[in-house]
Design a protein around this motif. Structure first.
Motif, PDB file in Angstrom:
ATOM      1  N   SER A 138      -2.801   7.885  -8.439  1.00 54.15           N
ATOM      2  CA  SER A 138      -1.919   7.258  -7.460  1.00 54.15           C
ATOM      3  C   SER A 138      -2.686   6.809  -6.231  1.00 54.15           C
ATOM      4  O   SER A 138      -2.386   5.774  -5.633  1.00 54.15           O
ATOM      5  CB  SER A 138      -0.805   8.233  -7.048  1.00 54.15           C
ATOM      6  N   VAL A 139      -3.726   7.575  -5.841  1.00 51.60           N
ATOM      7  CA  VAL A 139      -4.496   7.226  -4.649  1.00 51.60           C
ATOM      8  C   VAL A 139      -5.551   6.164  -4.950  1.00 51.60           C
ATOM      9  O   VAL A 139      -5.757   5.227  -4.174  1.00 51.60           O
ATOM     10  CB  VAL A 139      -5.174   8.489  -4.068  1.00 51.60           C
ATOM     11  N   VAL A 140      -6.201   6.289  -6.097  1.00 48.60           N
ATOM     12  CA  VAL A 140      -7.364   5.465  -6.392  1.00 48.60           C
ATOM     13  C   VAL A 140      -7.004   4.112  -7.009  1.00 48.60           C
ATOM     14  O   VAL A 140      -7.692   3.116  -6.757  1.00 48.60           O
ATOM     15  CB  VAL A 140      -8.322   6.236  -7.333  1.00 48.60           C
ATOM     16  N   GLN A 141      -5.929   4.049  -7.776  1.00 51.19           N
ATOM     17  CA  GLN A 141      -5.651   2.822  -8.523  1.00 51.19           C
ATOM     18  C   GLN A 141      -5.439   1.596  -7.624  1.00 51.19           C
ATOM     19  O   GLN A 141      -5.990   0.535  -7.908  1.00 51.19           O
ATOM     20  CB  GLN A 141      -4.454   3.017  -9.460  1.00 51.19           C
ATOM     21  N   PRO A 142      -4.664   1.692  -6.536  1.00 48.90           N
ATOM     22  CA  PRO A 142      -4.561   0.520  -5.652  1.00 48.90           C
ATOM     23  C   PRO A 142      -5.900   0.116  -5.049  1.00 48.90           C
ATOM     24  O   PRO A 142      -6.149  -1.066  -4.803  1.00 48.90           O
ATOM     25  CB  PRO A 142      -3.582   0.992  -4.568  1.00 48.90           C
ATOM     26  N   PHE A 143      -6.780   1.092  -4.812  1.00 52.67           N
ATOM     27  CA  PHE A 143      -8.112   0.790  -4.295  1.00 52.67           C
ATOM     28  C   PHE A 143      -8.876  -0.084  -5.279  1.00 52.67           C
ATOM     29  O   PHE A 143      -9.517  -1.076  -4.892  1.00 52.67           O
ATOM     30  CB  PHE A 143      -8.870   2.092  -4.026  1.00 52.67           C
ATOM     31  N   PHE A 144      -8.817   0.266  -6.560  1.00 51.39           N
ATOM     32  CA  PHE A 144      -9.461  -0.569  -7.567  1.00 51.39           C
ATOM     33  C   PHE A 144      -8.794  -1.941  -7.656  1.00 51.39           C
ATOM     34  O   PHE A 144      -9.460  -2.947  -7.920  1.00 51.39           O
ATOM     35  CB  PHE A 144      -9.433   0.125  -8.933  1.00 51.39           C
ATOM     36  N   GLY A 145      -7.482  -1.984  -7.425  1.00 56.96           N
ATOM     37  CA  GLY A 145      -6.791  -3.271  -7.411  1.00 56.96           C
ATOM     38  C   GLY A 145      -7.301  -4.179  -6.314  1.00 56.96           C
ATOM     39  O   GLY A 145      -7.527  -5.383  -6.528  1.00 56.96           O
ATOM     40  N   VAL A 146      -7.507  -3.619  -5.110  1.00 57.68           N
ATOM     41  CA  VAL A 146      -8.043  -4.400  -3.989  1.00 57.68           C
ATOM     42  C   VAL A 146      -9.446  -4.895  -4.324  1.00 57.68           C
ATOM     43  O   VAL A 146      -9.802  -6.050  -4.047  1.00 57.68           O
ATOM     44  CB  VAL A 146      -8.055  -3.551  -2.704  1.00 57.68           C
ATOM     45  N   LEU A 147     -10.263  -4.048  -4.926  1.00 50.63           N
ATOM     46  CA  LEU A 147     -11.619  -4.443  -5.290  1.00 50.63           C
ATOM     47  C   LEU A 147     -11.624  -5.604  -6.268  1.00 50.63           C
ATOM     48  O   LEU A 147     -12.402  -6.556  -6.126  1.00 50.63           O
ATOM     49  CB  LEU A 147     -12.371  -3.255  -5.909  1.00 50.63           C
ATOM     50  N   THR A 148     -10.742  -5.545  -7.271  1.00 52.18           N
ATOM     51  CA  THR A 148     -10.723  -6.614  -8.271  1.00 52.18           C
ATOM     52  C   THR A 148     -10.125  -7.894  -7.733  1.00 52.18           C
ATOM     53  O   THR A 148     -10.342  -8.967  -8.313  1.00 52.18           O
ATOM     54  CB  THR A 148      -9.963  -6.170  -9.537  1.00 52.18           C
ATOM     55  N   ASP A 149      -9.361  -7.826  -6.642  1.00 48.49           N
ATOM     56  CA  ASP A 149      -8.910  -9.055  -5.981  1.00 48.49           C
ATOM     57  C   ASP A 149     -10.072  -9.760  -5.292  1.00 48.49           C
ATOM     58  O   ASP A 149     -10.082 -10.984  -5.163  1.00 48.49           O
ATOM     59  CB  ASP A 149      -7.826  -8.740  -4.942  1.00 48.49           C
ATOM     60  N   ARG A 150     -11.038  -8.993  -4.839  1.00 46.23           N
ATOM     61  CA  ARG A 150     -12.180  -9.564  -4.118  1.00 46.23           C
ATOM     62  C   ARG A 150     -13.285 -10.027  -5.047  1.00 46.23           C
ATOM     63  O   ARG A 150     -14.014 -10.969  -4.744  1.00 46.23           O
ATOM     64  CB  ARG A 150     -12.744  -8.525  -3.144  1.00 46.23           C
TER      65      ARG A 150
END
Length: 402
Positions: free
Chosen positions: A54-66
């Motif tokens: 729950s904590v890490v998955q949105p972080f990876f989402g932001v990374l893949t947007d960049r």
């Protein structure tokens, strides 16, 4: 590589990863039997996987947007598999929590980027995304059977063999990534027309939270509940968990098919309303009818699943990775935070009493969906596959996943 073959390989790879999400709940009865863990303790194991996701998955989402990070697919698959494979090696509760949590990080890293890759590979087809989701559901469905077979053969000491699906999944995604390499890079750079609808996205996310609480609550405890209902039969518990995941496979494909005919929001509304009744039946109707309601509940919870992912991407067309990370990760994993509450209440009362509030979750999801608009389809210059032999359905699909 034909679109259908790419989606098939990605779907199988998705299944290989989601075996490890399903394996956490599947291992619960064996942790109870071999290590005498309480309901609250096994809920903590589920929580260990869920919190980091729950904590890490949105972080990876932001990374893949960049930046496009397709290499995450094979690497995260292996991390997810190794974590679960080590969960039965040590009797230490702390070690078990740690390796299950590591597996959760692998699952978290996989989903946002895999959703982006599947979006490009599918070219905007609801049905193709439904099949991609189907792979994950089949992975969930195979988890209790796989774990039960290994546990019957040698108990938790055989969990290292559970690394094998991860090896297969990592290998299968490699040819797809090679073929899609140019399109994935172009899609990451391609401008998207359409404005973000953050208010609708927030309401959608709250609905996914409600779905998550219902599904994870049931997946954690339905095996134990069925075992109690069926005169302490472990086989009955394994069958109930298998049907919960198998019904999800049916629901994913059905959701894509229904969305091709009706709007995604409308399909999701009706699905959640009907699911409230099926959960009530699961908990209140006596006898083997339990299994019928397990299937109906699972299908009802999964019909909106892939539709919610594409809705989230269309509500946030400029942040597809972030939208995928939240709808596939943060909101889904929040359900795991409720599992210890259910477990503690079950220890003090009964499983039936503890699970009864789950009936309200799809009702709340239905109410939230009634406030959502069907989003306009964003247009991306590179979403549509070029130079590929695709089916007739694809030829009529606009770019995007709407």
């Amino acid at each position: 590589m034909r679109r259908n073959l790419s989606i098939t390989l990605l779907s199988v790879g998705h299944g290989c990863v989601d075996i490890y999400q399903g394996a956490v709940a599947s291992l619960v009865p064996f942790f109870v039997a071999e290590r005498a863990y309480s309901y609250a303790a096994v809920s903590g194991i589920v929580l260990a996987a869920s919190v980091l996701s729950s904590v890490v998955q949105p972080f990876f989402g932001v990374l893949t947007d960049r930046r496009a990070m397709p290499w995450l697919l094979p690497v995260s698959t292996l991390v997810a598999g190794v974590g679960i494979a080590l969960s039965g090696v040590s009797d230490s509760y702390t070690v078990t929590l740690a390796v299950v949590a590591a597996s959760g990080v692998g699952v978290a890293a996989y989903h946002p980027e895999s959703a982006r890759v599947a979006r490009v590979a599918s070219g905007g087809s609801h049905s193709a995304m439904g099949w991609f989701s189907l792979g994950g559901n089949l992975g969930f469905a195979l988890a209790p059977v796989t774990v039960a077979v290994l546990a019957a053969a040698g108990g938790l000491r055989l969990t290292p063999l559970l690394v094998l699906p991860a090896v297969v999944g990592a290998a299968l995604c490699l040819p797809v990534l090679r073929v899609l390499e140019t399109r994935l890079s172009d899609a990451a750079k391609s401008p998207v027309t359409g404005k973000d609808d953050r208010a609708s996205f927030v309401r959608l996310s709250l609905a996914v939270v409600c779905r998550s609480i219902a599904f994870i609550g049931l997946s954690t405890f339905v095996s134990l509940y069925a075992t109690e209902r069926m005169h302490d039969s472990k086989a009955a518990g394994t069958a109930a968990l298998f049907l919960l995941y198998l019904g999800g496979a049916v629901g994913s494909v059905l959701g894509g098919a229904l969305a091709n005919r009706w709007e995604r929001v409308r399909v999701s509304c009706w699905s959640y309303l009907l699911t409230a009744g099926s959960i009530a039946g699961l908990l209140l109707v006596p006898g083997p009818a339990l299994y019928l309601f397990v299937i109906l509940t699972s299908a009802g919870l999964y019909i909106p699943f892939s539709l919610q992912v594409t809705l989230g991407q269309d509500y946030l067309p400029s942040r597809i990775g972030t939208a995928s990370g939240i709808t596939l990760g943060l909101t889904v994993s929040i359900g795991g935070l409720i599992s210890p509450v259910i477990g503690t209440l079950a220890d003090r009362t009964s499983l039936q009493t503890a699970l009864a509030p789950l009936i309200l979750m799809p009702v709340l999801a239905w109410l939230l969906f009634t406030t959502l608009p069907e989003p306009a389809v964003p247009v991306s210059e590179d979403t549509e596959p070029k130079g590929e032999d695709t089916d007739a359905e694809h030829s009529s699909v606009r770019p995007g996943l709407g």
